[in-house]
Design a protein around this motif. Structure first.
Motif, PDB file in Angstrom:
ATOM      1  N   LEU A  79       0.822  -1.213   0.000  1.00  0.00           N
ATOM      2  CA  LEU A  79       0.000   0.000   0.000  1.00  0.00           C
ATOM      3  C   LEU A  79       0.856   1.262   0.000  1.00  0.00           C
ATOM      4  CD1 LEU A  79      -3.082  -0.736   2.283  1.00  0.00           C
ATOM      5  CD2 LEU A  79      -2.760  -1.076  -0.150  1.00  0.00           C
ATOM      6  N   ARG A  80       2.032   1.150   0.588  1.00  0.00           N
ATOM      7  CA  ARG A  80       2.881   2.348   0.638  1.00  0.00           C
ATOM      8  C   ARG A  80       3.406   2.738  -0.725  1.00  0.00           C
ATOM      9  NH1 ARG A  80       5.388   0.399   6.189  1.00  0.00           N
ATOM     10  NH2 ARG A  80       4.079   1.638   7.585  1.00  0.00           N
ATOM     11  N   ILE A 137     -10.389  -9.091  -1.233  1.00  0.00           N
ATOM     12  CA  ILE A 137      -9.145  -8.870  -1.980  1.00  0.00           C
ATOM     13  C   ILE A 137      -9.031  -7.421  -2.458  1.00  0.00           C
ATOM     14  CG2 ILE A 137      -7.832  -9.527  -4.036  1.00  0.00           C
ATOM     15  CD1 ILE A 137      -7.970 -11.899  -2.365  1.00  0.00           C
ATOM     16  N   ALA A 138     -10.155  -6.916  -2.915  1.00  0.00           N
ATOM     17  CA  ALA A 138     -10.145  -5.568  -3.495  1.00  0.00           C
ATOM     18  C   ALA A 138     -10.117  -4.472  -2.431  1.00  0.00           C
ATOM     19  CB  ALA A 138     -11.364  -5.388  -4.388  1.00  0.00           C
ATOM     20  N   LEU A 139     -10.422  -4.851  -1.209  1.00  0.00           N
ATOM     21  CA  LEU A 139     -10.662  -3.852  -0.172  1.00  0.00           C
ATOM     22  C   LEU A 139      -9.516  -2.867   0.076  1.00  0.00           C
ATOM     23  CD1 LEU A 139     -13.013  -3.073   1.533  1.00  0.00           C
ATOM     24  CD2 LEU A 139     -12.316  -4.722   3.257  1.00  0.00           C
ATOM     25  N   PRO A 140      -8.301  -3.331   0.269  1.00  0.00           N
ATOM     26  CA  PRO A 140      -7.222  -2.376   0.524  1.00  0.00           C
ATOM     27  C   PRO A 140      -7.085  -1.344  -0.596  1.00  0.00           C
ATOM     28  CG  PRO A 140      -6.472  -4.620   0.934  1.00  0.00           C
ATOM     29  CD  PRO A 140      -7.833  -4.724   0.319  1.00  0.00           C
ATOM     30  N   GLU A 144      -0.256   6.613   8.800  1.00  0.00           N
ATOM     31  CA  GLU A 144      -1.179   6.084   9.802  1.00  0.00           C
ATOM     32  C   GLU A 144      -2.431   5.480   9.160  1.00  0.00           C
ATOM     33  OE1 GLU A 144      -4.031   8.539  12.462  1.00  0.00           O
ATOM     34  OE2 GLU A 144      -1.996   8.897  13.207  1.00  0.00           O
ATOM     35  N   THR A 145      -2.898   6.135   8.135  1.00  0.00           N
ATOM     36  CA  THR A 145      -4.083   5.642   7.437  1.00  0.00           C
ATOM     37  C   THR A 145      -3.825   4.272   6.824  1.00  0.00           C
ATOM     38  OG1 THR A 145      -4.794   7.883   6.924  1.00  0.00           O
ATOM     39  CG2 THR A 145      -5.690   6.115   5.555  1.00  0.00           C
ATOM     40  N   ILE A 146      -2.666   4.147   6.222  1.00  0.00           N
ATOM     41  CA  ILE A 146      -2.323   2.865   5.611  1.00  0.00           C
ATOM     42  C   ILE A 146      -2.245   1.762   6.667  1.00  0.00           C
ATOM     43  CG2 ILE A 146      -0.419   1.649   4.472  1.00  0.00           C
ATOM     44  CD1 ILE A 146       0.017   4.172   2.798  1.00  0.00           C
ATOM     45  N   VAL A 147      -1.642   2.099   7.779  1.00  0.00           N
ATOM     46  CA  VAL A 147      -1.538   1.122   8.862  1.00  0.00           C
ATOM     47  C   VAL A 147      -2.930   0.717   9.348  1.00  0.00           C
ATOM     48  CG1 VAL A 147      -0.719   0.738  11.205  1.00  0.00           C
ATOM     49  CG2 VAL A 147       0.733   1.960   9.576  1.00  0.00           C
TER      50      VAL A 147
END
Lengths: 201, 201
Positions: B97-98, B160-163, B181-184
DNA sequence: AAAAATAAGAAACTTAACGTATCTTATCCG
DNA sequence: CGGATAAGATACGTTAAGTTTCTTATTTTT
């Protein structure tokens, strides 16, 4: 002698202040329905409200802000909504998502505002909507807690926001009406599992 | 005699076909970076590519389609991406995600395309992105399964698509860069709980 | 009740970009 | 070499944004 009724409704030909303002917002809303966001023009709204461009530009700096004001003025989902009470959590969730606000505020409006609004007004706009929905979901959860369906209604804010977020996303990304199946999936595959998983013990 | 090199790079003053097309797309991409979606004009792109409007309109019907083509042409996240392998599921998720794609394809472009593209091209565009990311996530999950971190990597497509969905939403709705923080939170509060909850037994 | 202040409304204007049409001319291909 | 194809330049016609200016209705103040 000026022709004025006690309640401020003037019979004269020139409207002013709040009365004029509301006429414009109503006209903008009507124009949105008739022409859509992309085809809404300031002059179109002015004509419809039987006033002129100048008057509109004195109040709102551009199209996006006018539309935003019109949506806040007219949109039913800012009037507070009936929170469903079906007697079970799942039913409440489904019912809440099914009366989603984008039947009135059409997707093209949302997308238009997203593209044209500046950061701050946009954030406020989204926030407003999120809070109302968040409140509804919290209420639903609390009732489920009272019925003993779940042990705690205290969930992470991101989980609370999730159903609204996912539904909004669906509206923004597609040009099709949302199939009911999607709503059911959001509830059964995503939201409820997270709610149950978050229970203590 | 036409002045042509073996590799197709003509030294003449008039470019044609693929060569010209790519010059235009590159110019459009540069213009996006320099001016942003809202201020990109066809003439601006034409000037930058040292050609003329007419040539552009022969290939793309409007601004949105030109931008879409430019993004697909240039954007790195359509070139396939390195799938992280940190040795544990959580680390892989965070890492994936990062390196989200919206550092290159800026939010204002996404919002612009959302507003201006027609339904079908938009759906294809979104779909393309979703599939690539979906593939990365599946790979990550499979590795976790092999390591024994989880029992099954077979999850509902919506999970699967959620992130990707949540991250995209964040980009679209705010004008700020996404805090780590949001990604975490997306990983720890939403995604991983659903993954674990979906395990058999 | 008259005068002064305020805001509505009309109209004209500037600017910017869209998208199209026309024409010339460079380049490609047989 | 000669015709076909597409590039590039230029000039339109159109639409809407946003501004400016001026007149006049309405409200407020004295």
């Amino acid at each position: 002698m000026p022709d004025t009724k006690p309640d401020g409704e003037s019979t004269g030909t020139r409207r002013r202040g709040k009365q004029l303002e509301e006429a414009i917002l109503q006209a903008a809303w009507d124009e949105l329905s008739a022409a859509g966001y992309a085809n809404l023009t300031i002059e179109g709204v002015a004509d419809r409200a039987r006033t002129s461009k100048t008057v509109i530009y004195r109040r709102w700096p551009n199209r996006a802000e006018l539309v935003r004001a019109a949506v806040l003025f007219r949109s039913p989902y800012f009037e507070g909504e009936k929170i469903p009470d079906t007697g079970e959590l799942r039913g409440d969730c489904l019912s809440l998502l099914r009366q989603h606000p984008f039947k009135e505020v059409k997707p093209d409006i949302v997308r238009g505002l997203l593209a044209d609004l500046d950061g701050l007004p946009l954030a406020r706009f989204i926030n407003h909507q999120g809070k109302e929905r968040g409140f509804a979901i919290k209420t639903i959860l609390k009732r489920a807690e009272q019925r003993g369906e779940i042990q705690t209604a205290e969930l992470h804010p991101r989980i609370i926001a999730l159903p609204t977020d996912l539904l909004r996303q669906e509206v923004i990304l597609t040009h099709e009406p949302i199939p009911d199946e999607t709503i059911v999936e959001i509830v059964d595959v995503i939201f409820l599992p997270l709610v149950y998983r978050s229970q203590p013990g």
